[in-house]
Design an enzyme around this catalytic site. Structure first.
Site, PDB file in Angstrom:
ATOM      1  CB  THR A   1     -47.777  35.189 -24.116  1.00 29.88           C
ATOM      2  OG1 THR A   1     -47.403  36.465 -24.349  1.00 29.88           O
ATOM      3  CG2 THR A   1     -47.878  36.514 -25.541  1.00 29.88           C
TER       4      THR A   1
ATOM      5  CE  LYS B   1     -48.544  34.926 -20.254  1.00 26.62           C
ATOM      6  NZ  LYS B   1     -48.052  35.230 -19.172  1.00 26.62           N
TER       7      LYS B   1
ATOM      8  N   GLY C   1     -48.338  45.877 -12.328  1.00 25.63           N
ATOM      9  CA  GLY C   1     -49.750  45.764 -13.583  1.00 25.63           C
ATOM     10  C   GLY C   1     -50.508  44.608 -12.768  1.00 25.63           C
TER      11      GLY C   1
ATOM     12  N   GLY D   1     -52.207  42.330 -14.807  1.00 27.74           N
ATOM     13  CA  GLY D   1     -53.195  41.398 -15.336  1.00 27.74           C
ATOM     14  C   GLY D   1     -51.932  40.165 -15.231  1.00 27.74           C
ATOM     15  N   GLY D   2     -52.669  38.485 -16.130  1.00 21.62           N
ATOM     16  CA  GLY D   2     -52.454  37.411 -15.573  1.00 21.62           C
ATOM     17  C   GLY D   2     -51.214  37.556 -15.309  1.00 21.62           C
TER      18      GLY D   2
ATOM     19  N   GLY E   1     -36.056  38.408 -17.804  1.00 20.92           N
ATOM     20  CA  GLY E   1     -37.373  37.771 -17.739  1.00 20.92           C
ATOM     21  C   GLY E   1     -36.652  36.235 -18.516  1.00 20.92           C
TER      22      GLY E   1
END
Length: 411
Positions: A53, A57, A117, A119-120, A214
């Site tokens: 996480t 990632k 965002g 990110g991964g 989520g």
């Protein structure tokens, strides 16, 4: 017994060990680490595999021997399996995010989509949206061409997905955007699962935007990862049941209602029956600030007391799996709604006004019970998910216990 772990930078908020305990017969540990120790941890023979996480990632990919086609295409890995002395990387977030959309009736086909965002997780979300036929996909980052200072040029967005950690425990209460900028927004999705409902989700709900957190993605991706760990298929039914079980385990039971309606007694007895910790916000306020509420209000006024109350509710609302009884006027402070709702099923406990005492209650005494109820009844009604008449203590407790455990109860 085989051992797996979750690798990340900060993991105190994680629900993953509880989820994997329900998924498979193996041990599962939280493995907090910094980037310097990442390679050594991944190659530690104690572990048979990992979930990955924030923020590793993408970083983790350079240490792997093989990466699945899907993970390579997405550009991030969230699951590692050790097989035949090789480290093999997969991306089960794709399955998890698609599951979240499908089960909540969110279809991005033909829609303009904003991803908050870069990110991964962003890469996974982008891949799913693209494959499902989104008309346009825009990534919002802090320093990119599309950023938080020019969000207005994308005010026509239909769906907004938050992949950032903004609003995540323990910093719940933060929201990455102002939904008023997006009058056409139909769907809002937050990948954060702790709290169960972020400020992002609740602000969207206030505007009648279909919104979801989520937690179902978390369980669904874990289910797919567990299948890779064990090479055993897990049914859709079990997957759904685990989602509901985790939501119930992590949800609080919150009582609101008029002073003297029985919130403290009912809350305390219910907590004992369903084996949860109990918190009375008035009692906590008196202990934390070393005051007697009645005297404090008489000396400093109600508004000063409400400030102390909100500070306590802000912290108590972050907890999971507890029962909370609030003061009768907690609903008069707008901010308290989020703090209580983020993890809470809010129950309005009602009682015949003629049975409510004004003794030791300066606000009730000053205004009178009927006038106080007139001022607050709409707040109680608008805040609650469930209301119950406290006529018989025995029947009230029985009804609440059954309702809380019923599969159709709205959390």
């Amino acid at each position: 017994m085989q051992c797996y772990g979750l690798i990340g930078e900060t993991l105190k908020h994680s629900f993953s060990p509880q989820i994997h305990k329900l998924l498979g017969n193996y041990t599962y540990e939280l493995c907090e680490t910094n980037e310097n120790n990442l390679e050594n941890l991944i190659k530690n023979p104690q572990y048979n595999g990992f979930n990955i996480t924030i923020p590793y990632k993408k970083t983790v990919m350079k240490y792997l021997d093989e990466i699945s086609t899907d993970a390579l295409k997405i550009g991030s890995v969230n699951t590692i399996v050790k097989k035949n002395n090789k480290l093999i990387g997969y991306n089960t977030d794709y399955y998890g995010f698609k599951y979240l959309l499908d089960t909540n009736g969110i279809n991005p086909k033909g829609l303009k989509s904003l991803i908050l965002g870069s990110g991964g997780a962003c890469a996974t979300v982008y891949a799913v949206l693209e494959n499902l036929g989104a008309r346009e996909i825009v990534i919002i980052s802090r320093n990119g061409e599309n950023n938080y200072d020019n969000l207005n040029i994308h005010s026509d967005a239909d769906i907004i997905i938050n992949t950032t950690p903004v609003g995540m425990y323990p910093n719940s209460g933060e929201c990455p955007i102002d939904f008023d900028i997006f009058p056409k927004c139909r769907y809002a999705v937050d990948l954060i699962y702790n709290p169960l409902r972020t400020k992002f989700v609740i602000e969207a709900q206030k505007r009648n935007i279909t919104s979801v957190g989520g937690i179902s993605m978390l369980v669904a991706q874990a289910k797919k990862a567990s299948e890779l760990f064990t090479e055993k298929t897990i049914s859709k039914t079990k997957e759904k049941n685990i989602i509901q079980k985790i939501i119930r385990r992590k949800s609080n039971i919150v009582f609101i209602g008029m002073p003297g309606c029985g919130k403290t007694l009912v809350g305390k007895l219910l907590a004992k029956r369903i084996n949860r910790p109990f918190f009375d916000t008035d009692k906590i306020i008196e202990e934390k600030y070393n005051i007697i509420i009645k005297k404090f209000i008489q000396e400093y006024g109600e508004s000063e007391f409400r400030k102390l109350e909100t500070e306590v509710i802000k912290e108590i609302g972050k907890l999971n799996h507890v029962v909370i009884s609030t003061g009768g006027g907690a609903v008069t402070t707008k901010e308290n709604y989020f703090y209580l709702k983020q993890n809470g099923l809010i129950i309005w406990l009602k009682r015949d006004l003629r049975k409510l005492s004004t003794k030791e209650r300066p606000i009730s005494k000053a205004l009178g019970i009927e006038e106080l109820f007139r001022r607050r009844k709409d707040l109680y009604k608008n805040w609650c998910d469930l209301s119950v008449e406290n006529i018989s203590l025995k029947n009230t407790l029985k009804y609440l216990e059954e309702k809380i455990n019923h599969e159709n109860t709205h959390y």
